[in-house]
Structure formats: C-alpha cells, structure tokens
Design a protein around this motif. Structure first.
Motif, PDB file in Angstrom:
ATOM      1  N   THR A  50       0.858  -1.183   0.000  1.00  0.00           N
ATOM      2  CA  THR A  50       0.000   0.000   0.000  1.00  0.00           C
ATOM      3  C   THR A  50       0.890   1.228   0.000  1.00  0.00           C
ATOM      4  O   THR A  50       1.720   1.393   0.895  1.00  0.00           O
ATOM      5  N   VAL A  51       0.734   2.075  -1.016  1.00  0.00           N
ATOM      6  CA  VAL A  51       1.660   3.191  -1.227  1.00  0.00           C
ATOM      7  C   VAL A  51       0.929   4.522  -1.139  1.00  0.00           C
ATOM      8  O   VAL A  51      -0.151   4.691  -1.705  1.00  0.00           O
ATOM      9  N   VAL A  52       1.532   5.470  -0.421  1.00  0.00           N
ATOM     10  CA  VAL A  52       1.037   6.844  -0.332  1.00  0.00           C
ATOM     11  C   VAL A  52       2.124   7.765  -0.885  1.00  0.00           C
ATOM     12  O   VAL A  52       3.314   7.539  -0.650  1.00  0.00           O
ATOM     13  N   TYR A  82       5.087  16.210   7.106  1.00  0.00           N
ATOM     14  CA  TYR A  82       4.484  15.923   8.410  1.00  0.00           C
ATOM     15  C   TYR A  82       3.069  15.360   8.235  1.00  0.00           C
ATOM     16  O   TYR A  82       2.718  14.323   8.819  1.00  0.00           O
ATOM     17  N   ASP A  83       2.270  16.043   7.397  1.00  0.00           N
ATOM     18  CA  ASP A  83       0.902  15.576   7.134  1.00  0.00           C
ATOM     19  C   ASP A  83       0.906  14.203   6.464  1.00  0.00           C
ATOM     20  O   ASP A  83       0.078  13.343   6.784  1.00  0.00           O
ATOM     21  N   ALA A  84       1.856  14.000   5.536  1.00  0.00           N
ATOM     22  CA  ALA A  84       1.908  12.750   4.791  1.00  0.00           C
ATOM     23  C   ALA A  84       2.255  11.575   5.697  1.00  0.00           C
ATOM     24  O   ALA A  84       1.680  10.486   5.570  1.00  0.00           O
ATOM     25  N   ILE A  85       3.175  11.786   6.627  1.00  0.00           N
ATOM     26  CA  ILE A  85       3.545  10.708   7.560  1.00  0.00           C
ATOM     27  C   ILE A  85       2.357  10.341   8.434  1.00  0.00           C
ATOM     28  O   ILE A  85       2.063   9.150   8.646  1.00  0.00           O
ATOM     29  N   ARG A  86       1.669  11.362   8.948  1.00  0.00           N
ATOM     30  CA  ARG A  86       0.486  11.101   9.776  1.00  0.00           C
ATOM     31  C   ARG A  86      -0.584  10.349   8.984  1.00  0.00           C
ATOM     32  O   ARG A  86      -1.190   9.392   9.486  1.00  0.00           O
ATOM     33  N   ALA A  87      -0.810  10.782   7.744  1.00  0.00           N
ATOM     34  CA  ALA A  87      -1.823  10.127   6.906  1.00  0.00           C
ATOM     35  C   ALA A  87      -1.429   8.685   6.591  1.00  0.00           C
ATOM     36  O   ALA A  87      -2.261   7.770   6.654  1.00  0.00           O
ATOM     37  N   ALA A  88      -0.166   8.470   6.259  1.00  0.00           N
ATOM     38  CA  ALA A  88       0.297   7.119   5.925  1.00  0.00           C
ATOM     39  C   ALA A  88       0.164   6.183   7.124  1.00  0.00           C
ATOM     40  O   ALA A  88      -0.215   5.015   6.972  1.00  0.00           O
ATOM     41  N   LYS A  89       0.473   6.694   8.306  1.00  0.00           N
ATOM     42  CA  LYS A  89       0.329   5.879   9.522  1.00  0.00           C
ATOM     43  C   LYS A  89      -1.131   5.541   9.778  1.00  0.00           C
ATOM     44  O   LYS A  89      -1.476   4.396  10.107  1.00  0.00           O
ATOM     45  N   VAL A 139       4.343   1.924   2.358  1.00  0.00           N
ATOM     46  CA  VAL A 139       5.407   2.778   1.806  1.00  0.00           C
ATOM     47  C   VAL A 139       4.891   4.200   1.612  1.00  0.00           C
ATOM     48  O   VAL A 139       3.776   4.409   1.130  1.00  0.00           O
ATOM     49  N   LEU A 140       5.719   5.166   1.998  1.00  0.00           N
ATOM     50  CA  LEU A 140       5.471   6.578   1.713  1.00  0.00           C
ATOM     51  C   LEU A 140       6.607   7.073   0.820  1.00  0.00           C
ATOM     52  O   LEU A 140       7.773   7.011   1.200  1.00  0.00           O
ATOM     53  N   ILE A 141       6.250   7.546  -0.396  1.00  0.00           N
ATOM     54  CA  ILE A 141       7.250   8.084  -1.319  1.00  0.00           C
ATOM     55  C   ILE A 141       7.092   9.599  -1.366  1.00  0.00           C
ATOM     56  O   ILE A 141       6.006  10.106  -1.660  1.00  0.00           O
ATOM     57  N   CYS A 142       8.169  10.313  -1.075  1.00  0.00           N
ATOM     58  CA  CYS A 142       8.128  11.766  -0.920  1.00  0.00           C
ATOM     59  C   CYS A 142       8.827  12.469  -2.084  1.00  0.00           C
ATOM     60  O   CYS A 142      10.021  12.242  -2.319  1.00  0.00           O
ATOM     61  N   ASP A 143       8.094  13.311  -2.788  1.00  0.00           N
ATOM     62  CA  ASP A 143       8.680  14.153  -3.824  1.00  0.00           C
ATOM     63  C   ASP A 143       9.254  15.413  -3.164  1.00  0.00           C
ATOM     64  O   ASP A 143       8.760  15.861  -2.127  1.00  0.00           O
ATOM     65  N   GLU A 163      -2.985   7.266  -3.076  1.00  0.00           N
ATOM     66  CA  GLU A 163      -3.416   8.531  -2.499  1.00  0.00           C
ATOM     67  C   GLU A 163      -2.246   9.512  -2.466  1.00  0.00           C
ATOM     68  O   GLU A 163      -1.108   9.138  -2.165  1.00  0.00           O
ATOM     69  N   VAL A 164      -2.532  10.771  -2.784  1.00  0.00           N
ATOM     70  CA  VAL A 164      -1.515  11.823  -2.776  1.00  0.00           C
ATOM     71  C   VAL A 164      -1.837  12.821  -1.670  1.00  0.00           C
ATOM     72  O   VAL A 164      -2.924  13.398  -1.644  1.00  0.00           O
ATOM     73  N   ILE A 165      -0.896  13.018  -0.764  1.00  0.00           N
ATOM     74  CA  ILE A 165      -1.058  14.010   0.313  1.00  0.00           C
ATOM     75  C   ILE A 165      -0.413  15.300  -0.163  1.00  0.00           C
ATOM     76  O   ILE A 165       0.772  15.329  -0.510  1.00  0.00           O
ATOM     77  N   LYS A 166      -1.197  16.384  -0.173  1.00  0.00           N
ATOM     78  CA  LYS A 166      -0.700  17.640  -0.747  1.00  0.00           C
ATOM     79  C   LYS A 166      -1.265  18.839   0.005  1.00  0.00           C
ATOM     80  O   LYS A 166      -2.246  18.724   0.755  1.00  0.00           O
ATOM     81  N   GLN A 167      -0.636  19.984  -0.221  1.00  0.00           N
ATOM     82  CA  GLN A 167      -1.139  21.267   0.248  1.00  0.00           C
ATOM     83  C   GLN A 167      -1.129  22.217  -0.944  1.00  0.00           C
ATOM     84  O   GLN A 167      -0.837  21.816  -2.066  1.00  0.00           O
ATOM     85  N   SER A 168      -1.418  23.474  -0.696  1.00  0.00           N
ATOM     86  CA  SER A 168      -1.454  24.434  -1.792  1.00  0.00           C
ATOM     87  C   SER A 168      -0.049  24.750  -2.288  1.00  0.00           C
ATOM     88  O   SER A 168       0.945  24.554  -1.571  1.00  0.00           O
TER      89      SER A 168
END
Length: 415
Positions: free
Chosen positions: A232-234, A274-281, A287-291, A259-264
């Motif tokens: 499962t990948v975020v 920070y938001d992406a780690i919380r969401a992935a947990k 796996v969380l892949i960070c651009d 799912e893509v975690i994003k802001q403006s």
C-alpha cells in the motif's frame, strides 16, 4: 562459475513462445505500419466489410438477448472471468529473458555508438598490443565511463592479458565485460535492494534531484511497481514550488491508484511531509514516497529545505528516511555526476535512479557514478512504458552494452 555460464543461466534464461512472438511482433511493427499506409484503397474496402459484419453480428446478438436473458447473463459472467484472467496475466512476473531484452533495447543508442567502434577496433587489431589498449581507452572515455573507471579497467585488462598470455583480440569483449562487472560490484551484494521495513512498519523513500530529470514520473512508476508487489503506497507532494508539480504527481497518483497528500502551491514542504507521515500511519500504508523540490540554481535554499524535510521525517519516524534516492538524467552525461556530488554533500544519498538511459549514447555514466561516488544505481529508466523502470543489474547492463559481440562469443563457446 564462468562469465559465459552466468550469461546463459541468468541473463538469457528460457524465453516462452509467447515472449518470442511478442518480440518478433515489435520488430515487424514498422513494416506492418508501412504496409498499412501503402494501400489505403484496400483498407477502405476492408473497413466497409468489417462494418457490415459488425452490424450483422450486432443484430444477431440482439436477437439472442431477446430470446434468452439467461444466455446473456452467462456471457457476462464469462467475460468477467476472462477479464480477471487477463488482469492476472498482465501482472505476471517478467522472465529473465524479457528483462534482459529491456536492457538490450534500452542501451541500443549507447551500443550503436560505442560497441560498433569496439567491433571496428577489434577488426583492425588482430593482436592485443599497447596501441589497441590506447584506442580502447579513448572509446571508453567517449562513452562517459569516467577517467578513474577507465584507468582501473585498463590495468585489469593488461594484467589479464599477461596472465593468460592472450595474443589476439578473439574473445576480448568477454574479458572487457567481465572486468566491468567486477569493477561495478566491487564484491558487494544486493546493491539494488531497497531498504524495506518489516511488515507492519512504514518505509519512507525520499526522492531528490533537479527539475527536469523525470523525478515525478519515476515516483509514479516506482509506486506502481511496489503496488504490484502487494504494497500500500502513499505519495507526498513535497515539490510545492515548481508550477504544476503537485498536479503532475496527482495525475500519477490517480493513474496508479495511490493517495496523494498535498497542500497548496508554495506551502512549506516540511509541513507536507508531516501531514503525509500522519496520513500514511493512519491508513496503515506500507510505503510513503516523498517528492521534493529541485531548484539547483538556488543551491543554498534548496539544500536547507532538504535538510529541514529530512529532520521532520526522522523526528516522526526514527531512522527514516530509509532510502534517499537521487534521480539523474543519463542524457546529461558528466553533468549528472556533478549533480550527484552536489546532493551527496548535503543529503545521505543511498541510491541512484538513472532516468532516460534509453535516450543517450553515453550510457557508461552508470559505471562512472558507481566507481567515483560509491553510490549504487538502484533503478534505471529504459523507456517510456510503465514497466520500463527496472532494478539495475550490472551483468544485464554490461550485456546490453556488448550484446551482439557477446551473443556471437556465447554461440562459439557452445559449439
């Protein structure tokens, strides 16, 4: 085990009839397209006949449906079953032969430029002497193999020629190939394996690299690869400064089902992480892949941002990020090496993803990066298709460089 034996067992394998047919079909596609355009009148006539047959078939199908709803339901179930089978087949694990063919095709430009010159060199020099070594050295440098790597290779070749008392150039490509593999691997094992965490724990992969190297596309392809393995990948849209970067990652997320975690646009990349780690947990992702941003021209600010992102990730998950992958464009040659050195100074780069290897005639940069920076190349981009991102394999890579010559020597060794 001899180099020939490893080539046969690991690289060539035993292609299935289906793969052989597919390969032949790709080679003939250009001819077929030419034939199609050569006879437009025949095509128009054929299209009319096809339309008439389709209309007749449609009328017959409607009659069948009107007479028997049960038959219709059975057909629907059968189509669904076929679709499931087709989906399973499309996700089947590629064979050793098919993977090797990808390396061979992806390195075609380098091979046409470099290996053809090596073949000419071997044809001109019937004996192995100092003049032969000097010309070979120039060819390797032109392929961006790198000065240090070339010097090491020349030393190894001279020693091997002397040790085996080799007088002519017969089989010299095999010796060159074997020594290049030795130089790359340097006795290390499992260089391409990602540092994946145990089941139930989140693996964080941080992507870095300058704009325009294909970083976001590579993230999408890697996400798809991990999903096909049952993960499962975020995705985290941390490149908040480049116009369109967030939307581009969202398109890839939709395409591969992540799912893509994003802001403006313009927000703090560290806050996105920070938001992406919380969401992935919360979603119990594997796996969380960070651009990340890639404005190398503003080096100081970029590196400060990367340090901040790294700090936030490691604060939320000790020992994370577990991989820091640097995306490099193979078509830039020695410039890619300069970029790698720059990023290595401020980030703990654990692996290289070399994109667009199929688009350059200087594919030797793989060896230069490994030998100079001691950072393994973990993935290479061998084309535009979704599955053209492949784990790097030194033997397949070297085979791709010398394919035709090694094929001939392999045939001779079996006779």
């Amino acid at each position: 085990m001899s180099f020939f034996k490893r080539l046969k067992d690991k690289l060539v394998g035993n292609p299935t009839e289906e793969e052989k047919v597919e390969s032949i079909g790709e080679e003939q596609s250009a001819d077929l397209q030419h034939e199609d355009t050569a006879e437009p009148a025949l095509l128009e006539t054929s299209n009319v006949e096809v339309e008439e047959k389709q209309e007749q078939s449609t009328n017959e199908d409607i009659a069948v449906v009107e007479t028997s709803n049960v038959v219709e339901e059975e057909k629907v179930e059968e189509v669904q079953e076929i679709a499931v089978v087709e989906e399973v087949v499309s996700e089947k694990k590629p064979s050793a032969w098919s993977i090797t063919q990808k390396f061979k095709a992806g390195l075609e430009k380098t091979r046409n430029s470099f290996t053809s010159k090596v073949n000419d060199l071997v044809a001109r020099y019937r004996k192995v002497d100092e003049d032969f070594f000097e010309e070979l050295e120039d060819l390797l440098l032109q392929a961006d193999v790198g000065f240090e790597t070339v010097m090491e290779l020349m030393d190894k070749l001279r020693f091997e020629v002397q040790r085996k008392n080799i007088k002519d150039t017969n089989g010299i490509q095999t010796i060159i190939s074997e020594k290049l593999v030795e130089i790359y691997e340097q006795g290390e094992e499992d260089l391409i394996e990602l540092n994946m965490q145990p089941n139930g724990e989140l693996t964080v992969i941080l992507f870095v690299g300058v704009n325009g190297v294909g970083k976001t596309t590579t993230i999408g392809k890697l996400a798809r690869r991990l999903k096909s393995e049952g993960k499962t990948v975020v995705l985290a849209a941390g490149d908040t400064f480049r116009a369109g970067a967030i939307d581009q990652l969202q398109v890839w997320g939709d395409r591969v089902g992540c799912e893509v975690i994003k802001q403006s646009e313009g927000s703090d990349p560290a806050a996105v992480m920070y938001d992406a780690i919380r969401a992935a947990k919360n979603r119990k992702a594997d796996v969380l892949i960070c651009d990340t941003a890639g404005r190398l021209q503003n080096k100081v600010n970029l590196m400060n941002e990367l340090e901040k992102v790294h700090r936030v990730i490691s604060r939320e998950i000790p020992d994370a990020p577990h991989e820091v992958l640097l995306a490099l464009d193979a078509t830039t040659g020695q410039n890619a090496l300069v970029q790698a050195q720059t990023f290595k100074e401020v980030t703990n780069v654990t692996g290289i993803v070399l994109t667009k290897l199929d688009g350059t005639a200087k594919g030797g940069i793989v060896l230069a990066i490994r030998n100079k920076l001691h950072i393994p190349v973990k993935f290479v981009g061998l084309g535009e298709k979704m599955d053209d991102l492949q784990p790097f394999d030194a033997e397949r890579y070297v085979y791709g460089l010398f394919a035709e010559g090694l094929d001939k020597e392999l045939e001779n060794s079996e006779e």
